[in-house]
Design a protein around this motif. Structure first.
Motif, mmCIF file in Angstrom:
data_model
loop_
_atom_site.group_PDB
_atom_site.id
_atom_site.type_symbol
_atom_site.label_atom_id
_atom_site.label_comp_id
_atom_site.label_asym_id
_atom_site.label_seq_id
_atom_site.Cartn_x
_atom_site.Cartn_y
_atom_site.Cartn_z
ATOM 1 N N GLY A 1 0.625 -0.851 0.053
ATOM 2 C CA GLY A 1 -0.045 -0.052 0.058
ATOM 3 C C GLY A 1 1.016 1.131 0.002
ATOM 4 N N VAL A 2 0.455 2.180 -0.739
ATOM 5 C CA VAL A 2 1.103 3.600 -0.676
ATOM 6 C C VAL A 2 0.442 4.578 0.078
ATOM 7 C CG1 VAL A 2 2.297 5.446 -2.177
ATOM 8 C CG2 VAL A 2 2.123 3.041 -3.134
ATOM 9 N N MET A 3 1.146 5.200 1.086
ATOM 10 C CA MET A 3 0.298 6.023 1.749
ATOM 11 C C MET A 3 0.268 7.540 0.934
ATOM 12 S SD MET A 3 -0.372 4.179 4.275
ATOM 13 C CE MET A 3 -1.217 5.454 5.350
ATOM 14 N N GLN A 4 -0.978 8.152 1.229
ATOM 15 C CA GLN A 4 -1.250 9.360 0.704
ATOM 16 C C GLN A 4 -0.963 9.540 -0.602
ATOM 17 O OE1 GLN A 4 -0.255 12.771 3.380
ATOM 18 N NE2 GLN A 4 1.006 11.076 4.612
ATOM 19 N N TYR B 1 -0.053 9.902 -4.455
ATOM 20 C CA TYR B 1 1.428 9.919 -5.010
ATOM 21 C C TYR B 1 2.337 10.803 -4.047
ATOM 22 C CZ TYR B 1 -1.177 8.863 -9.308
ATOM 23 O OH TYR B 1 -1.978 8.355 -10.462
ATOM 24 N N GLN B 2 2.112 11.366 -3.103
ATOM 25 C CA GLN B 2 2.823 11.803 -2.059
ATOM 26 C C GLN B 2 3.641 10.867 -1.389
ATOM 27 O OE1 GLN B 2 2.427 15.283 -1.713
ATOM 28 N NE2 GLN B 2 4.596 15.321 -0.612
ATOM 29 N N GLY B 3 2.932 9.625 -1.291
ATOM 30 C CA GLY B 3 3.552 8.655 -0.456
ATOM 31 C C GLY B 3 4.494 7.547 -1.423
ATOM 32 N N LEU B 4 4.330 7.966 -2.628
ATOM 33 C CA LEU B 4 5.107 7.402 -3.748
ATOM 34 C C LEU B 4 6.426 8.151 -3.839
ATOM 35 C CD1 LEU B 4 3.550 6.510 -7.195
ATOM 36 C CD2 LEU B 4 4.502 4.762 -5.482
ATOM 37 N N ILE B 5 6.530 9.588 -3.704
ATOM 38 C CA ILE B 5 7.499 10.272 -3.718
ATOM 39 C C ILE B 5 8.310 10.430 -2.387
ATOM 40 C CG2 ILE B 5 8.239 12.899 -3.775
ATOM 41 C CD1 ILE B 5 5.859 13.139 -5.883
ATOM 42 N N THR C 1 -5.139 9.902 1.525
ATOM 43 C CA THR C 1 -5.172 10.385 0.173
ATOM 44 C C THR C 1 -4.661 11.833 0.072
ATOM 45 O OG1 THR C 1 -6.324 10.723 -1.982
ATOM 46 C CG2 THR C 1 -7.466 11.080 0.244
ATOM 47 N N ALA C 2 -4.287 12.365 -0.989
ATOM 48 C CA ALA C 2 -3.557 13.710 -1.001
ATOM 49 C C ALA C 2 -3.864 14.331 -2.451
ATOM 50 C CB ALA C 2 -2.119 13.560 -0.764
ATOM 51 N N ARG C 3 -3.793 15.440 -2.525
ATOM 52 C CA ARG C 3 -3.693 16.133 -3.876
ATOM 53 C C ARG C 3 -2.349 16.532 -3.967
ATOM 54 N NH1 ARG C 3 -9.117 16.213 -5.374
ATOM 55 N NH2 ARG C 3 -10.442 16.812 -3.839
ATOM 56 N N CYS C 4 -1.470 16.014 -4.814
ATOM 57 C CA CYS C 4 -0.029 16.161 -4.603
ATOM 58 C C CYS C 4 0.661 16.566 -6.155
ATOM 59 C CB CYS C 4 0.710 14.817 -4.458
ATOM 60 S SG CYS C 4 2.463 14.492 -4.951
ATOM 61 N N MET C 5 0.790 18.055 -5.721
ATOM 62 C CA MET C 5 1.499 18.846 -6.869
ATOM 63 C C MET C 5 2.818 18.433 -7.347
ATOM 64 S SD MET C 5 -0.921 20.669 -7.149
ATOM 65 C CE MET C 5 -2.206 19.933 -6.477
ATOM 66 N N GLU C 6 3.551 18.012 -6.421
ATOM 67 C CA GLU C 6 4.921 17.442 -6.848
ATOM 68 C C GLU C 6 4.874 16.285 -7.891
ATOM 69 O OE1 GLU C 6 7.345 16.568 -3.415
ATOM 70 O OE2 GLU C 6 8.994 16.410 -4.541
ATOM 71 N N PHE C 7 3.663 15.552 -7.882
ATOM 72 C CA PHE C 7 3.724 14.385 -9.012
ATOM 73 C C PHE C 7 3.369 15.039 -10.284
ATOM 74 C CE2 PHE C 7 1.672 10.591 -11.082
ATOM 75 C CZ PHE C 7 2.949 9.529 -10.654
ATOM 76 N N LYS C 8 3.006 16.248 -10.535
ATOM 77 C CA LYS C 8 2.885 17.055 -11.716
ATOM 78 C C LYS C 8 4.039 17.235 -12.342
ATOM 79 C CE LYS C 8 -1.890 18.572 -10.944
ATOM 80 N NZ LYS C 8 -2.747 19.729 -11.012
ATOM 81 N N THR C 9 5.387 17.196 -11.541
ATOM 82 C CA THR C 9 6.512 17.677 -12.083
ATOM 83 C C THR C 9 7.299 16.389 -12.426
ATOM 84 O OG1 THR C 9 7.832 17.429 -10.086
ATOM 85 C CG2 THR C 9 6.520 19.646 -10.529
ATOM 86 N N SER C 10 8.303 16.505 -13.460
ATOM 87 C CA SER C 10 9.011 15.138 -13.880
ATOM 88 C C SER C 10 10.036 14.906 -12.824
ATOM 89 C CB SER C 10 9.536 15.434 -15.508
ATOM 90 O OG SER C 10 10.526 16.581 -15.317
ATOM 91 N N GLU C 11 10.478 15.806 -12.073
ATOM 92 C CA GLU C 11 11.356 15.235 -10.870
ATOM 93 C C GLU C 11 10.834 14.541 -10.011
ATOM 94 O OE1 GLU C 11 10.654 18.653 -11.625
ATOM 95 O OE2 GLU C 11 12.513 18.750 -13.102
ATOM 96 N N GLY C 12 9.419 14.862 -9.564
ATOM 97 C CA GLY C 12 8.618 14.380 -8.739
ATOM 98 C C GLY C 12 8.468 12.839 -9.158
#
Ligand SMILES: Nc1ncnc2c1ncn2[C@@H]1O[C@H](COP(=O)(O)OP(=O)(O)O)[C@@H](O)[C@H]1O
Ligand SMILES: O=P(O)(O)OC[C@H]1O[C@](O)(COP(=O)(O)O)[C@@H](O)[C@@H]1O
Ligand SMILES: [Mg+2]
Length: 326
Positions: free
Chosen positions: A40-43, A45-49, A74-85
């Protein structure tokens, strides 16, 4: 077809929806049934990062089928919108040797999943989890039925006080830029009118209708307003109506209350069936598909289409609100 999958991770992303837990449970137990190691990944895409990836076993998902929200958070993760994230996210998946990802979420989460899967060639499956019911390729999204039941319970209660005081109520419901919750709850709650983003209604037409209603036998009225409706929401509409129509008017904005609560039987079964289907599709080699339900059968639709195609709002449902409000 495709490579052999041995380790699958599941995450929930975007707005939570009742039934997400039932879906997580189905994903985990279906994976275990097929001898897959589950994570399970927490939060979202935030948890993936941030590398918040935890092993899940059958016990980890016990006693959650009936619970609202999501145990994975869950989260609304802005960093996942970047290629670095997304690069960091991929490195973390590799670290845990995860070779398949299941994303339970809405259109935004699927957009992220599509981009990520193309960038890093990781197989992903989407499961539609949002109260908004705004995805193509499924008749219903997980959480929509529960949210409607919550809304009609509120409308029933508002009806009691509206009728006692002879008042006009504007009830604002969620749905972002979609009017499904509004339309369904208007029918189920017996509303006098509904305002949705998919069909523009002028204030003049609405006032004319309310005047006829209240001038006739009706002493109270309920207008369901979708938050994404073009007139600016229930508060703004009520102000405009009050300028033209002298009636005791109240506004009730239901808000996040609509996102919580124990999932209905319908949402639990939908979530369980789609969770199973998503895992089994991954194992068969599918990727970038959403597991949806069409005419009570599991159907796989390209995530790309699920996001881009718009389901046409059924005009007959709008007509039904008007017919039933005479
Ligand atoms: N264009 C995008 N690229 C990458 N990730 C995205 C994109 N759009 C959305 N996401 C990811 O999906 C998350 C959830 O999307 P959001 O629109 O908030 O909810 P929902 O999935 O319920 O529609 C976002 O916070 C972000 O992490
Ligand atoms: O909880 P937040 O971030 O305020 O977002 C509110 C939005 O989330 C929803 O409840 C659910 O939308 P998503 O499932 O697309 O996230 C919308 O109906 C509403 O517009
Ligand atoms: Mg959305």
């Amino acid at each position: 077809m495709g490579r052999k999958i041995e380790r699958i991770a599941v995450l929930t992303s975007g707005g939570d929806a009742p039934g997400m837990n039932a879906c997580i449970r189905a994903v985990v137990r279906t994976g275990i049934y097929h001898h897959i190691e589950m994570f399970g990944v927490m939060q979202g895409y935030q948890g993936l990062i941030q590398d918040e990836i935890i092993p899940l076993n059958s016990k980890s998902v016990s006693n959650i089928v009936q619970r609202g929200g999501t145990i994975l958070k869950t989260a609304r993760c802005m960093e996942f919108k970047t290629s670095e994230g997304r690069k960091t996210a991929y490195e973390n998946l590799q670290k845990h040797k995860i070779d398949g990802l299941i994303v339970i979420g809405g259109d935004g989460s699927f957009t992220g999943a599509e981009i990520f899967s193309r960038e890093y060639d990781i197989p992903v499956m989407g499961v539609p989890g949002t109260i908004d019911n705004d995805l193509f390729g499924t008749d219903f999204t997980i959480g929509f039925d529960t949210a409607n039941n919550t809304v009609i319970e509120a409308i029933d209660k508002i009806r009691d006080t509206a009728a006692s005081h002879d008042r006009l109520f504007f009830v604002e419901v969620m749905g972002r830029d979609a009017g499904y919750i509004a339309l369904w709850s208007a029918i189920g709650g017996g509303a006098e009118a509904v305002l949705i983003p998919e069909k523009e209604t002028s204030v003049d037409d609405l006032v004319d209708k309310l005047m006829i209603d209240l001038g006739n036998a009706k002493t109270s009225s309920i207008v369901v307003v979708a938050e994404g409706e073009h007139g600016g929401g229930a508060m703004a509409i009520a102000e405009k109506v009050k300028e033209r129509f002298n009636y005791d008017t109240k506004v009730s904005i239901l808000g996040h209350f609509q996102r919580g609560g124990s999932p209905t039987s319908f949402d639990r079964v939908l979530a369980s069936r789609l969770g199973q289907a998503a895992v089994e599709a991954l194992l068969k080699g599918y990727s970038r598909k959403m597991a949806g339900m069409i005419s009570n059968k599991v159907a796989l639709t390209s995530i790309d289409l699920a996001i881009k195609n718009k389901t046409e709002m059924d005009e007959s449902l709008i007509e039904l609100v008007n017919i039933l409000a005479i």
